[in-house]
Write an enzyme that holds these catalytic residues in place. Structure first.
Site, mmCIF file in Angstrom:
data_model
loop_
_atom_site.group_PDB
_atom_site.id
_atom_site.type_symbol
_atom_site.label_atom_id
_atom_site.label_comp_id
_atom_site.label_asym_id
_atom_site.label_seq_id
_atom_site.Cartn_x
_atom_site.Cartn_y
_atom_site.Cartn_z
ATOM 1 N N SER A 189 43.060 43.711 42.765
ATOM 2 C CA SER A 189 42.617 42.331 42.895
ATOM 3 C C SER A 189 42.867 41.544 41.605
ATOM 4 O O SER A 189 44.012 41.473 41.155
ATOM 5 C CB SER A 189 41.145 42.292 43.319
ATOM 6 O OG SER A 189 40.808 41.016 43.795
ATOM 7 N N ASP A 432 45.201 42.977 54.333
ATOM 8 C CA ASP A 432 44.387 42.172 53.431
ATOM 9 C C ASP A 432 44.826 40.716 53.502
ATOM 10 O O ASP A 432 45.992 40.407 53.248
ATOM 11 C CB ASP A 432 44.546 42.699 52.003
ATOM 12 C CG ASP A 432 43.822 41.844 50.974
ATOM 13 O OD1 ASP A 432 42.814 41.203 51.330
ATOM 14 O OD2 ASP A 432 44.261 41.832 49.807
ATOM 15 N N HIS A 487 41.985 45.188 51.431
ATOM 16 C CA HIS A 487 42.084 44.773 50.031
ATOM 17 C C HIS A 487 41.859 45.933 49.070
ATOM 18 O O HIS A 487 42.551 46.043 48.055
ATOM 19 C CB HIS A 487 41.041 43.677 49.778
ATOM 20 C CG HIS A 487 41.156 42.990 48.458
ATOM 21 N ND1 HIS A 487 42.277 42.295 48.073
ATOM 22 C CD2 HIS A 487 40.278 42.888 47.429
ATOM 23 C CE1 HIS A 487 42.093 41.792 46.869
ATOM 24 N NE2 HIS A 487 40.892 42.138 46.444
#
Length: 510
Positions: A189, A432, A487
């Site tokens: 991320s 994601d 994710h």
């Protein structure tokens, strides 16, 4: 005379022998110098059994009273030879215990009765199976890391990279037996910024002669942001490809917003707003998974939102979640299409991370297990972590830091690192919506490197099933997707994740 000479010779031989023995003992002692005994974790509340390898935890203190917390697990395979890997979660502001508890840590956590600690079982797909791994709460103010001087919670990309590099130098001084192991940096991320900026700082330190010398070999980034300005276009392409919006809606947005989605016209705004309405209620971190709705937390967050966002309230109903509870980091630049608005000051349209950033909450995510465990004082004592009265409450993603993203696009940094021979694996869960694979595939291709391994499936495990796809480039750059993952890839596909992780670290073909 002869006897005198032979006696002297014998004495010299004895002295030489003793000197050699002393030198060998010194070398042996330095080479076997152990990690700090006071940092050894001997037990953990919630786990009954023996650790498969040694665990250590504690603080490394930097100047200006910054106390950074780490949890270190020695490899279960061959700690003396296996790589040392640093893991960083994103945010900015999310704790790396997200990765420890929910993704690839040594334990799986099972939620117990209300008011009790979760039960822990060994994770067969822990990344410590094949590597020594450090989970670091960074920057200061995140997770269990803290400072008595709250001005240290004001930070940015460059300060974070400098602090983490200084942490590594001090950490390797504390654990000298690992100084010669190959070293890799990994994260997901917003660690798409943390990882390359830190890697650049490490390389700079190596060139300037910083001691101890870090044996840096490469890095891994999962569903990472790069701040290349292509976030909106990649997201629209993703939701269209996933059949989450109609072809008409896609064409309307593409026409109104320009091919690069740079327009801030009212037509573009309304086209994107229509897409946001269609996507409302989806789990942005995995479009296949339910969205967890926390009634109390949702109500609290709604009252803190600007009036223009309060209309986006969710149904206050707790949907079922996976047995291995959710935990997430969110990217700096993207949250929901709901948050899209024109920024008149710089003539660009952006996605704003409003929802989920308040009160440490993360939209759609249930982090009850980690929150209960890490805020229990008996757990903190076992971890050698400061109590809540000193370090504050643990939150999955903290809002107490004041963070400025000031490093710009990561693409030039990636190009600089890979051109110097450092290996890079850029992986992406293909379901994601938060940092979609479409954007990652685009920027890795934009590096301009020749393709050395044409787009192909990669196989995981003994079942010989397709686990995803990859494309390899020159300069040891690989882009890889994981089929069906969201994710936080290892949370959704733990076995497949351990597979590509192991092969990358070992320098083998994925």
């Amino acid at each position: 005379m002869v006897e005198s000479r032979s006696g002297a010779t014998a004495v010299v031989r004895v002295l030489v022998t003793m000197t050699v023995v002393v030198i060998m003992m010194m070398i042996l002692m330095s080479s076997t110098k152990a990690a700090p005994a006071e940092s050894l974790v001997s037990y953990l509340p919630g786990f009954n059994g023996s650790f498969p390898s040694k665990h250590y935890a504690g603080y490394v203190s930097l100047e200006e009273e910054k106390h950074l917390f780490y949890y270190f697990i020695s490899s279960e395979r061959n700690p003396a030879e296996d790589p040392v890997v640093l893991w960083l979660n994103g945010g900015p502001g999310c704790s790396s215990f997200d990765g420890f508890v929910y993704e690839h840590g040594p334990f799986n956590f099972e939620q117990g009765p209300k008011g009790s600690l979760p039960k822990m079982h060994l994770n067969p797909y822990s990344w410590s199976k094949v590597s020594n791994i450090i989970y670091l709460d960074s920057p200061c103010g995140v997770g269990l890391s803290y400072s008595p001087n709250t001005s240290n919670y004001l930070t940015n990309d460059h300060k974070t990279a400098l602090d983490t590099h200084n942490f590594l130098l001090k950490w390797f001084e504390l654990y000298p037996e690992f100084q010669h192991n190959p070293f890799f940096i990994s994260g997901e991320s917003y660690a798409g910024v943390y990882v390359p900026t830190l890697a650049a700082e490490v390389v700079k330190g190596i060139k300037s002669g910083d001691k101890p010398v870090i044996n840096f070999k490469g890095y891994l980034v999962g569903n990472g942001v790069v701040n290349d300005g292509n976030g909106l276009g990649a997201a629209v392409n993703f939701v269209h490809g996933m059949a989450l919006i109609s072809n008409h809606m896609f064409e309307e947005a593409a026409s109104a917003c320009n091919p690069d989605f740079s327009s801030n016209s009212s037509k573009c705004y309304h086209a994107i707003d229509k897409i946001g309405t269609a996507l409302d209620g989806l789990n942005v971190y995995d479009v296949l998974e339910p969205c967890y709705h926390d009634p109390e937390g949702q109500q609290q967050r709604q009252t803190q939102l600007p009036p223009s966002f309060q209309k986006l309230g969710r149904t206050e109903k707790a949907l079922p979640v996976r047995k291995r509870m959710f935990g997430r980091a969110w990217p700096h630049w993207a949250q929901h299409f709901d948050n899209f608005r024109p920024n008149k000051s710089d003539n660009k349209m952006l996605l704003w991370p409003q929802l989920g950033r308040l009160s440490g909450g993360v939209e759609c995510i249930n982090d009850e297990v980690a929150t209960a465990w890490l805020n229990d004082e008996s757990v903190r004592k076992a971890l050698h972590a400061a109590p809540k009265s000193t370090a504050g409450e643990w939150e999955l993603c903290s809002d107490r830091i004041d963070y400025e993203g000031d490093a710009g696009s990561m693409i030039p940094i990636h190009r600089n690192l890979t051109s110097q021979g450092y290996r890079a694996l850029i992986y992406s869960g293909d379901h994601d919506m938060c940092v979609p694979y479409t954007g990652t595939e685009a920027w890795t291709s934009s590096m301009g490197y020749n393709i050395t391994d044409e787009w192909r499936p990669w196989i995981s495990g003994d079942d010989h099933q397709v686990a995803g796809y990859l494309q390899g480039y020159e300069h040891n750059l690989t882009f890889l997707t994981i089929k069906g993952a969201g994710h936080t890839v290892p949370e959704y596909k733990p076995q497949e994740s351990l597979g590509f992780y192991t092969r990358f670290l070992d320098g083998k073909r994925i």
